[in-house]
Design a protein around this motif. Structure first.
Motif, PDB file in Angstrom:
ATOM      1  N   GLY A  53     -41.861  12.066 -18.904  1.00 54.54           N
ATOM      2  CA  GLY A  53     -42.968  11.982 -19.844  1.00 54.54           C
ATOM      3  C   GLY A  53     -44.316  12.356 -19.284  1.00 54.54           C
ATOM      4  O   GLY A  53     -45.307  12.334 -20.024  1.00 54.54           O
ATOM      5  N   ARG A  54     -44.378  12.721 -18.011  1.00 56.42           N
ATOM      6  CA  ARG A  54     -45.682  13.016 -17.391  1.00 56.42           C
ATOM      7  C   ARG A  54     -45.588  14.177 -16.412  1.00 56.42           C
ATOM      8  O   ARG A  54     -44.607  14.312 -15.689  1.00 56.42           O
ATOM      9  N   LEU A  55     -46.644  14.988 -16.383  1.00 57.46           N
ATOM     10  CA  LEU A  55     -46.869  15.967 -15.330  1.00 57.46           C
ATOM     11  C   LEU A  55     -48.223  15.646 -14.708  1.00 57.46           C
ATOM     12  O   LEU A  55     -49.211  15.452 -15.419  1.00 57.46           O
ATOM     13  N   LEU A  56     -48.259  15.587 -13.388  1.00 57.95           N
ATOM     14  CA  LEU A  56     -49.474  15.221 -12.674  1.00 57.95           C
ATOM     15  C   LEU A  56     -49.696  16.169 -11.506  1.00 57.95           C
ATOM     16  O   LEU A  56     -48.824  16.964 -11.159  1.00 57.95           O
ATOM     17  N   VAL A  57     -50.847  16.025 -10.899  1.00 58.22           N
ATOM     18  CA  VAL A  57     -51.173  16.777  -9.688  1.00 58.22           C
ATOM     19  C   VAL A  57     -51.622  15.787  -8.620  1.00 58.22           C
ATOM     20  O   VAL A  57     -52.436  14.891  -8.888  1.00 58.22           O
ATOM     21  N   ALA A  58     -51.074  15.940  -7.421  1.00 56.96           N
ATOM     22  CA  ALA A  58     -51.531  15.171  -6.263  1.00 56.96           C
ATOM     23  C   ALA A  58     -52.474  16.046  -5.467  1.00 56.96           C
ATOM     24  O   ALA A  58     -52.090  17.107  -4.972  1.00 56.96           O
ATOM     25  N   GLY A  59     -53.717  15.613  -5.351  1.00 58.57           N
ATOM     26  CA  GLY A  59     -54.688  16.369  -4.580  1.00 58.57           C
ATOM     27  C   GLY A  59     -54.485  16.186  -3.090  1.00 58.57           C
ATOM     28  O   GLY A  59     -53.640  15.394  -2.655  1.00 58.57           O
ATOM     29  N   PRO A  60     -55.251  16.893  -2.271  1.00 57.47           N
ATOM     30  CA  PRO A  60     -55.122  16.774  -0.815  1.00 57.47           C
ATOM     31  C   PRO A  60     -55.624  15.421  -0.332  1.00 57.47           C
ATOM     32  O   PRO A  60     -56.687  14.969  -0.729  1.00 57.47           O
ATOM     33  N   ASP A  61     -54.847  14.783   0.511  1.00 56.15           N
ATOM     34  CA  ASP A  61     -55.189  13.450   0.992  1.00 56.15           C
ATOM     35  C   ASP A  61     -55.938  13.494   2.317  1.00 56.15           C
ATOM     36  O   ASP A  61     -55.639  14.316   3.187  1.00 56.15           O
ATOM     37  N   THR A  62     -56.878  12.575   2.469  1.00 61.61           N
ATOM     38  CA  THR A  62     -57.542  12.384   3.757  1.00 61.61           C
ATOM     39  C   THR A  62     -57.126  11.067   4.396  1.00 61.61           C
ATOM     40  O   THR A  62     -57.538  10.756   5.515  1.00 61.61           O
ATOM     41  N   ARG A  63     -56.290  10.308   3.709  1.00 57.19           N
ATOM     42  CA  ARG A  63     -55.794   9.027   4.206  1.00 57.19           C
ATOM     43  C   ARG A  63     -54.462   8.751   3.522  1.00 57.19           C
ATOM     44  O   ARG A  63     -54.086   9.427   2.561  1.00 57.19           O
TER      45      ARG A  63
END
Length: 241
Positions: A53-63
């Motif tokens: 039911g969802r499409l998302l984006v994971a951005g670049p992590d700094t932690r």
């Protein structure tokens, strides 16, 4: 170079990955245990995510990022560092340390259609990969210089030397890195060094040797960086799986 050297998610039962047909990308699946999700460690990458039911984006992590969603089946396409912004149409720094609904970045009606397609597919993981392949084919080509930046920094080259070798000024390299990777080249170098250290340590290399081979000044430097970026001591990370 072959990237990434280790899983973005800490190794755990229920996690699997394979190379994608999208150049440099990895397709992964994960079914977190009900006892709690494992942290996602910084790796310089961005992901297109699906859960029912969802499409998302994971951005670049700094932690380290600890998922807080309910257990369920997850899948993702993890892009080679610097390649996701052309796919998404958004500079990476705008998504740094964030998880956002894809409908916030693309036309909502189109995202609903794509979500329904992936949800109803016999193999949602392959369907998600098809979404990435189709969009990538319509996107602007990725600047090949970005791969050179990643390769040079992952080899342990100093940032100033990388800028000189690529014919870029320090400020220009920083601006382009923010847009492509979500943070400047010094932070990207730290993240890639962290991943080198994790790969070595998981292969059983002693911590003192890991520090030297990964490019740290000494074991104390390794310990500080791992705690700052991954949120836990190296020994604890290894004990998790």
């Amino acid at each position: 170079m072959s990237y990434p050297p280790v899983e973005r998610l800490a190794p755990a039962a229920g996690y699997a990955e394979r190379p994608s047909r999208l150049t440099g990308a990895v397709v992964w699946t994960n079914t977190p245990a009900a006892s709690g999700a494992r942290p996602v460690l910084p790796d310089g990458c961005m992901d297109l995510l699906w859960t029912e039911g969802r499409l998302l984006v994971a951005g670049p992590d700094t932690r380290a990022y600890v998922p807080d969603g309910a257990p369920g089946r997850w899948a993702g396409v993890r892009f080679f560092p610097g390649t996701a912004p052309a796919f998404l149409g958004v500079p990476a720094h705008e998504l740094r340390d964030q998880r956002v609904e894809l409908a916030e970045l693309w036309v909502a009606s189109e995202v609903r259609r794509l979500t329904a397609r992936v949800d109803s597919a016999a193999d949602p993981v392959s369907a998600l990969e098809e979404v990435a392949l189709a969009r990538a084919a319509e996107s602007e080509p990725v600047d090949p210089l970005l791969r050179e930046v990643v390769s040079a920094l992952d080899a342990g080259r100093p940032v100033a030397a990388v800028a000189d070798e690529l014919g870029l000024g320090a400020r220009q390299l920083h601006r382009r890195s923010l847009a492509a990777f979500g943070y400047g080249p010094k932070t990207l170098a730290r993240v890639l060094r962290l991943q080198r250290a994790l790969a070595l340590a998981r292969d059983g290399v002693p911590f003192v040797e890991t520090a030297v081979r990964a490019g740290f000044a000494d074991q104390a430097h390794l310990a500080r960086d791992v705690r700052e970026l991954a949120g836990a001591p190296l020994g604890e990370l290894l004990a998790r799986g």
